[in-house]
Design a protein around this motif. Sequence first.
Motif, PDB file in Angstrom:
ATOM      1  N   THR B  13     -92.922  52.149  73.157  1.00 33.29           N
ATOM      2  CA  THR B  13     -92.830  53.090  74.267  1.00 33.29           C
ATOM      3  C   THR B  13     -91.638  54.009  74.071  1.00 33.29           C
ATOM      4  N   GLN B  14     -91.657  55.111  74.782  1.00 30.86           N
ATOM      5  CA  GLN B  14     -90.536  56.039  74.752  1.00 30.86           C
ATOM      6  C   GLN B  14     -89.535  55.666  75.832  1.00 30.86           C
ATOM      7  N   MET B  15     -88.275  55.884  75.554  1.00 29.68           N
ATOM      8  CA  MET B  15     -87.222  55.625  76.527  1.00 29.68           C
ATOM      9  C   MET B  15     -87.526  56.344  77.844  1.00 29.68           C
ATOM     10  N   GLY B  16     -87.350  55.629  78.944  1.00 34.92           N
ATOM     11  CA  GLY B  16     -87.618  56.206  80.256  1.00 34.92           C
ATOM     12  C   GLY B  16     -89.018  55.941  80.783  1.00 34.92           C
ATOM     13  N   GLN B  17     -89.893  55.480  79.921  1.00 36.48           N
ATOM     14  CA  GLN B  17     -91.257  55.177  80.347  1.00 36.48           C
ATOM     15  C   GLN B  17     -91.329  53.788  80.990  1.00 36.48           C
ATOM     16  N   GLU B  18     -92.357  53.606  81.775  1.00 30.93           N
ATOM     17  CA  GLU B  18     -92.622  52.310  82.398  1.00 30.93           C
ATOM     18  C   GLU B  18     -93.532  51.486  81.491  1.00 30.93           C
ATOM     19  N   VAL B  19     -93.253  50.198  81.414  1.00 27.22           N
ATOM     20  CA  VAL B  19     -94.146  49.310  80.680  1.00 27.22           C
ATOM     21  C   VAL B  19     -94.483  48.101  81.548  1.00 27.22           C
ATOM     22  N   ILE B  20     -95.657  47.577  81.318  1.00 25.14           N
ATOM     23  CA  ILE B  20     -96.082  46.344  81.984  1.00 25.14           C
ATOM     24  C   ILE B  20     -96.507  45.358  80.911  1.00 25.14           C
ATOM     25  N   LEU B  21     -95.865  44.222  80.908  1.00 24.03           N
ATOM     26  CA  LEU B  21     -96.222  43.149  79.982  1.00 24.03           C
ATOM     27  C   LEU B  21     -97.023  42.115  80.761  1.00 24.03           C
ATOM     28  N   ARG B  22     -98.086  41.657  80.125  1.00 25.52           N
ATOM     29  CA  ARG B  22     -99.002  40.768  80.830  1.00 25.52           C
ATOM     30  C   ARG B  22     -99.027  39.370  80.239  1.00 25.52           C
ATOM     31  N   CYS B  23     -99.237  38.417  81.115  1.00 26.51           N
ATOM     32  CA  CYS B  23     -99.255  37.017  80.733  1.00 26.51           C
ATOM     33  C   CYS B  23    -100.343  36.309  81.537  1.00 26.51           C
ATOM     34  N   VAL B  24    -101.022  35.381  80.890  1.00 27.75           N
ATOM     35  CA  VAL B  24    -101.916  34.488  81.612  1.00 27.75           C
ATOM     36  C   VAL B  24    -101.376  33.079  81.429  1.00 27.75           C
ATOM     37  N   ASP B  63     -82.608  45.903  88.884  1.00 24.01           N
ATOM     38  CA  ASP B  63     -83.614  46.606  89.683  1.00 24.01           C
ATOM     39  C   ASP B  63     -84.679  47.302  88.837  1.00 24.01           C
ATOM     40  N   GLN B  64     -84.446  47.416  87.557  1.00 22.83           N
ATOM     41  CA  GLN B  64     -85.442  48.034  86.682  1.00 22.83           C
ATOM     42  C   GLN B  64     -86.604  47.082  86.381  1.00 22.83           C
ATOM     43  N   PHE B  65     -86.380  45.812  86.644  1.00 20.28           N
ATOM     44  CA  PHE B  65     -87.392  44.800  86.350  1.00 20.28           C
ATOM     45  C   PHE B  65     -88.081  44.346  87.636  1.00 20.28           C
ATOM     46  N   SER B  66     -89.346  44.025  87.506  1.00 21.35           N
ATOM     47  CA  SER B  66     -90.052  43.396  88.619  1.00 21.35           C
ATOM     48  C   SER B  66     -91.141  42.499  88.049  1.00 21.35           C
ATOM     49  N   VAL B  67     -91.540  41.509  88.823  1.00 20.34           N
ATOM     50  CA  VAL B  67     -92.606  40.616  88.418  1.00 20.34           C
ATOM     51  C   VAL B  67     -93.630  40.543  89.541  1.00 20.34           C
ATOM     52  N   GLU B  68     -94.844  40.217  89.118  1.00 19.37           N
ATOM     53  CA  GLU B  68     -95.924  40.182  90.089  1.00 19.37           C
ATOM     54  C   GLU B  68     -97.015  39.256  89.578  1.00 19.37           C
ATOM     55  N   LEU B  77     -94.722  41.409  83.997  1.00 15.60           N
ATOM     56  CA  LEU B  77     -93.333  41.866  84.013  1.00 15.60           C
ATOM     57  C   LEU B  77     -93.364  43.375  83.850  1.00 15.60           C
ATOM     58  N   LYS B  78     -92.788  44.092  84.790  1.00 16.01           N
ATOM     59  CA  LYS B  78     -92.717  45.536  84.729  1.00 16.01           C
ATOM     60  C   LYS B  78     -91.286  45.974  84.497  1.00 16.01           C
ATOM     61  N   ILE B  79     -91.130  46.893  83.578  1.00 13.93           N
ATOM     62  CA  ILE B  79     -89.843  47.558  83.381  1.00 13.93           C
ATOM     63  C   ILE B  79     -90.059  49.014  83.756  1.00 13.93           C
ATOM     64  N   ARG B  80     -89.356  49.486  84.785  1.00 17.45           N
ATOM     65  CA  ARG B  80     -89.670  50.787  85.370  1.00 17.45           C
ATOM     66  C   ARG B  80     -89.288  51.950  84.474  1.00 17.45           C
ATOM     67  N   SER B  81     -88.121  51.908  83.922  1.00 17.94           N
ATOM     68  CA  SER B  81     -87.627  53.009  83.092  1.00 17.94           C
ATOM     69  C   SER B  81     -86.920  52.381  81.900  1.00 17.94           C
ATOM     70  N   THR B  82     -87.652  52.276  80.807  1.00 16.27           N
ATOM     71  CA  THR B  82     -87.135  51.506  79.681  1.00 16.27           C
ATOM     72  C   THR B  82     -85.931  52.163  79.026  1.00 16.27           C
ATOM     73  N   LYS B  83     -85.045  51.308  78.536  1.00 12.43           N
ATOM     74  CA  LYS B  83     -83.873  51.752  77.788  1.00 12.43           C
ATOM     75  C   LYS B  83     -84.002  51.218  76.359  1.00 12.43           C
ATOM     76  N   LEU B  84     -83.216  51.800  75.489  1.00 11.65           N
ATOM     77  CA  LEU B  84     -83.245  51.345  74.095  1.00 11.65           C
ATOM     78  C   LEU B  84     -82.930  49.855  74.006  1.00 11.65           C
ATOM     79  N   GLU B  85     -81.988  49.418  74.845  1.00 10.36           N
ATOM     80  CA  GLU B  85     -81.547  48.016  74.785  1.00 10.36           C
ATOM     81  C   GLU B  85     -82.559  47.038  75.372  1.00 10.36           C
TER      82      GLU B  85
END
Lengths: 116, 116
Positions: B13-24, B63-68, B77-85
């Motif tokens: 992903t590009q820095m600043g983009q949102e990502v959602i990681l999924r788990c079952v 606050d950039q992280f959330s789970v649902e 797991l959602k990361i709202r605005s990704t950073k390089l780190e």
Amino acid sequence: AQSVAQPEDQVNVAEGNPLTVKCTYSVSGNPYLFWYVQYPNRGLQFLLKYITGDNLVKGSYGFEAEFNKSQTSFHLKKPSALVSDSALYFCAVRLSYGGSQGNLIFGKGTKLSVKP
Amino acid sequence: EPEVTQTPSHQVTQMGQEVILRCVPISNHLYFYWYRQILGQKVEFLVSFYNNEISEKSEIFDDQFSVERPDGSNFTLKIRSTKLEDSAMYFCASSLRKAGGTDTQYFGPGTRLTVL
């Protein structure tokens, strides 16, 4: 602060020889101790755990670990190594009460290489 | 044998983009976790989740992280605005019973997140 140390980055063993992967811990209170293994492109697989009772714990794939309270150690052992045991091994601790009970605290991992 | 599964295996992903990681998680498990491992570093706890709410979170889980748990099977797991780190391997885990108890956490294969 709670911590886990795996003093060796890599352990090299010849197939058929015994192996030991070292782990020491530093926690306040009684620990629950775990070993996980990670094969390439796979998740962390549970090997064994110490909760209470007998200090020698037996786990999957012929592995065992000995809990030593006085030395605060939980070394992973196997009497006869296989080439297929080559992987990354993680020691982890969880507190039995108080503080952060839910999460595991991991060591940095030890790469085990078993040569034919 | 039931396993924890994760998708995708690799996310770029590009820095600043949102990502959602999924788990079952494993189907009858009640406690869910996210951990991450930055390349060459230890596996670190992020958050635990039970009964549709966060049980515990680490300092990393800001606050950039959330789970649902959007439905009966997925845990995200959602990361709202990704950073390089944020580039790391993210592991999902689940356990049957109480997080502070003796239950084993079972891990998925991980999602490798690369932030450009």
